[in-house]
Design an enzyme around this catalytic site. Structure first.
Site, PDB file in Angstrom:
ATOM      1  N   LYS A  47       0.841  -1.209   0.000  1.00 40.77           N
ATOM      2  CA  LYS A  47       0.000   0.000   0.000  1.00 40.77           C
ATOM      3  C   LYS A  47       0.873   1.255   0.000  1.00 40.77           C
ATOM      4  CE  LYS A  47      -0.182  -0.139   5.061  1.00 40.77           C
ATOM      5  NZ  LYS A  47      -1.018  -0.500   6.238  1.00 40.77           N
ATOM      6  N   ARG A 145     -10.303  -0.203  15.381  1.00 43.00           N
ATOM      7  CA  ARG A 145     -10.177   0.547  14.137  1.00 43.00           C
ATOM      8  C   ARG A 145     -11.096  -0.121  13.135  1.00 43.00           C
ATOM      9  NH1 ARG A 145      -4.394   1.260  11.147  1.00 43.00           N
ATOM     10  NH2 ARG A 145      -5.091  -0.679  10.189  1.00 43.00           N
ATOM     11  N   HIS A 176      -6.095  -7.303  13.131  1.00 41.79           N
ATOM     12  CA  HIS A 176      -4.879  -6.472  13.170  1.00 41.79           C
ATOM     13  C   HIS A 176      -4.597  -6.104  14.628  1.00 41.79           C
ATOM     14  CE1 HIS A 176      -1.896  -4.125  11.063  1.00 41.79           C
ATOM     15  NE2 HIS A 176      -2.408  -2.940  11.341  1.00 41.79           N
ATOM     16  N   ARG A 232       1.369 -10.655   7.276  1.00 39.51           N
ATOM     17  CA  ARG A 232       1.135  -9.476   6.425  1.00 39.51           C
ATOM     18  C   ARG A 232       2.146  -8.381   6.702  1.00 39.51           C
ATOM     19  NH1 ARG A 232      -3.885  -9.540   8.871  1.00 39.51           N
ATOM     20  NH2 ARG A 232      -3.299  -7.591   9.844  1.00 39.51           N
ATOM     21  N   TYR A 278      15.003  30.954   7.124  1.00 44.15           N
ATOM     22  CA  TYR A 278      13.903  31.752   7.685  1.00 44.15           C
ATOM     23  C   TYR A 278      13.954  31.821   9.208  1.00 44.15           C
ATOM     24  CZ  TYR A 278      11.486  31.255   3.149  1.00 44.15           C
ATOM     25  OH  TYR A 278      11.126  31.277   1.836  1.00 44.15           O
ATOM     26  N   CYS A 325      12.850  24.674   4.589  1.00 43.87           N
ATOM     27  CA  CYS A 325      11.942  25.456   3.746  1.00 43.87           C
ATOM     28  C   CYS A 325      11.190  24.502   2.816  1.00 43.87           C
ATOM     29  CB  CYS A 325      12.738  26.471   2.930  1.00 43.87           C
ATOM     30  SG  CYS A 325      13.881  27.451   3.929  1.00 43.87           S
ATOM     31  N   ASP A 327      11.504  23.932  -0.445  1.00 45.17           N
ATOM     32  CA  ASP A 327      12.287  23.240  -1.465  1.00 45.17           C
ATOM     33  C   ASP A 327      13.751  23.074  -1.095  1.00 45.17           C
ATOM     34  OD1 ASP A 327      10.049  23.537  -3.451  1.00 45.17           O
ATOM     35  OD2 ASP A 327      10.538  25.642  -3.075  1.00 45.17           O
TER      36      ASP A 327
HETATM   37  C1  LIG Z   1      -0.269  -1.519   6.897  1.00 45.17           C
HETATM   38  C2  LIG Z   1      -0.848  -2.784   7.341  1.00 45.17           C
HETATM   39  C3  LIG Z   1      -0.046  -3.928   7.507  1.00 45.17           C
HETATM   40  C4  LIG Z   1       1.459  -3.891   7.444  1.00 45.17           C
HETATM   41  O1  LIG Z   1       1.920  -3.307   8.656  1.00 45.17           O
HETATM   42  P1  LIG Z   1       3.477  -3.185   8.959  1.00 45.17           P
HETATM   43  O2  LIG Z   1       3.519  -2.700  10.358  1.00 45.17           O
HETATM   44  O3  LIG Z   1       4.000  -2.175   7.993  1.00 45.17           O
HETATM   45  O4  LIG Z   1       4.066  -4.508   8.770  1.00 45.17           O
HETATM   46  C5  LIG Z   1      -0.664  -5.123   7.782  1.00 45.17           C
HETATM   47  N1  LIG Z   1      -2.005  -5.185   7.900  1.00 45.17           N
HETATM   48  C6  LIG Z   1      -2.801  -4.102   7.794  1.00 45.17           C
HETATM   49  C7  LIG Z   1      -4.264  -4.243   7.966  1.00 45.17           C
HETATM   50  C8  LIG Z   1      -2.257  -2.865   7.519  1.00 45.17           C
HETATM   51  O5  LIG Z   1      -3.051  -1.796   7.418  1.00 45.17           O
END
Ligand SMILES: *Cc1c(COP(=O)(O)O)cnc(C)c1O
Length: 389
Positions: A47, A145, A176, A232, A278, A325, A327
């Site tokens: 992602k 979540r 998760h 994952r 700045y 800044c 850039d």
């Molecule tokens: C982003 C994400 C992951 C990967 O998490 P990491 O901490 O980068 O390994 C796995 N599962 C879900 C649902 C996520 O949103």
């Protein structure tokens, strides 16, 4: 190692700074994760443009390393993988009401059912298509979540009915973790137990998905009891440590895939007492040499790293002088600096080679290494190294 033809010489093309991506590192990191997770399979999470490393090249390198699945947050990201010709199984877990779920079914993208409305949307889309949608069910085991939380038991029956009617085929169930980066935190065990209960409840309703998964990078590396059938990992794929307090990338057999470099666009002498950038938050304390780095917050350098962010110039460590800044920012290179405009500045790279790391930038700006790599701006060309192309 071969450099890809995408941007053969970014400086000649007028780029002030660029992001090198070592595709062999991504491949090798995934191979290491496959080794650690076995017999569980690996879904490489790509992602957010492969955490800033490029969606398609990261996906291909991860598959070359032995990942059997790809995971993305957004449905649009999944469709981008398909448009690129990638045929590996893909799971997506974030789409709004009205999203083109039928398009996902047609593209063989597995969508996550994490609420009553997502189940309704998938069932409706599948009926219109005349084929079962492959879905994975997400249970909220305590993160608070995404996913089904208090209405799991009712949803189990709805899901079983949708499967019995051939509207969906449930290929996975997942969740998760909230505290994966603190493997001994009591919520980790509690979430694992809740996950097993939730899977059992599905099974009692006649739904037996072949894949159960819970572990992100941190749990993949530190908690084998959370591996289930598939892991994952995201961050670890790119060679960063999700648990910097427990180990650096090399301690887990990983190496950083991203190397961000720029070339000094100006080197000049300044007298003692010269305010820099700045607001003059930095004032030179002696006659010195200033270097101008052509990167700023619009490129992904955190503004919060003003006065603190680390760089490597001419083999020496230096720190951002004064404010970042949009850039550009300035480094005070010291009176003895003998270099010139065009000298390489390493913003971040391989910690093992003494280069500043994403972790150091995170520490310097009050954030996490995830945010440092994902924020590298699209205007920085990606220079692909390694891989097959
Ligand atoms: C982003 C994400 C992951 C990967 O998490 P990491 O901490 O980068 O390994 C796995 N599962 C879900 C649902 C996520 O949103």
């Amino acid at each position: 190692m071969t450099t890809s033809a995408h941007v053969p010489d970014p400086a000649r093309a007028g780029a002030s700074a660029w992001v090198g991506i070592d595709l062999d590192a991504i491949r090798d990191n995934v191979a290491e994760l496959v080794r650690r997770a076995g017999p569980a399979e690996v879904m490489a999470v790509v992602k957010a443009d492969g955490y800033g490393h490029g969606l398609e090249p990261s996906a291909r390198a991860a598959l070359a390393g032995g990942a059997t699945w790809l995971g993305v947050a957004q449905l649009a990201e999944a469709l981008q993988l398909r448009a690129a010709g990638i045929t590996a199984p893909v799971l997506t877990w974030l789409f709004p009401p009205g999203a083109d779920v039928a398009g996902a079914i047609d593209a063989d993208v597995e969508v996550t059912v994490g609420s009553p409305w997502t189940l309704d949307a998938v069932v409706a889309a599948a009926r219109g298509r005349g084929r079962a949608a492959r879905v994975q069910v997400k249970v909220d085991t305590g993160l608070g979540r995404g996913g089904i939380l208090t209405d799991w038991s009712e949803m189990v029956h709805e899901i079983a009915r949708a499967e019995a009617e051939d509207a969906v085929q449930v290929t996975g169930v997942w969740s998760h973790l909230a505290w994966a980066d603190a493997p001994r935190h009591p919520t980790v065990r509690a979430q694992q137990e809740r996950f097993v209960e939730a899977c059992d409840e599905l099974e009692r309703a006649g739904v037996r998905p072949p894949m159960r998964h819970l572990a992100n990078s941190a749990a993949t590396l530190t908690n084998p009891t959370a591996h289930f059938d598939l892991v994952r990992p995201g961050l670890a794929v790119y060679g960063l440590s999700p648990v910097p307090d427990l180990g650096a990338p090399a301690d887990f057999g990983l190496r950083e895939a991203m190397r961000v470099t720029a070339r000094l666009s100006l080197v000049k002498r300044a007298r003692a007492g010269q305010g820099v950038s700045y607001g003059h938050e930095h004032v030179t304390d002696r006659d010195t040499v200033l270097g101008l780095v052509p990167m700023g917050y619009a490129d992904g350098i955190p503004r919060a790293a003003g006065g603190r962010g680390p760089v490597l110039v001419g083999g020496e460590r230096s720190t951002i002088a004064g404010r970042v800044c949009m850039d550009q920012f300035v480094v005070d290179l010291g009176p003895a600096y003998a270099g010139a405009a065009g000298d390489e500045v390493v913003i971040l790279g391989r910690g093992a080679d003494g280069e500043p790391t994403a972790q150091e930038w995170a520490d310097a700006s009050g954030t996490i290494n995830y945010e440092i790599v994902t924020r590298m701006a699209p205007r920085l060309p990606r220079v692909l190294v390694g891989g097959n192309g």
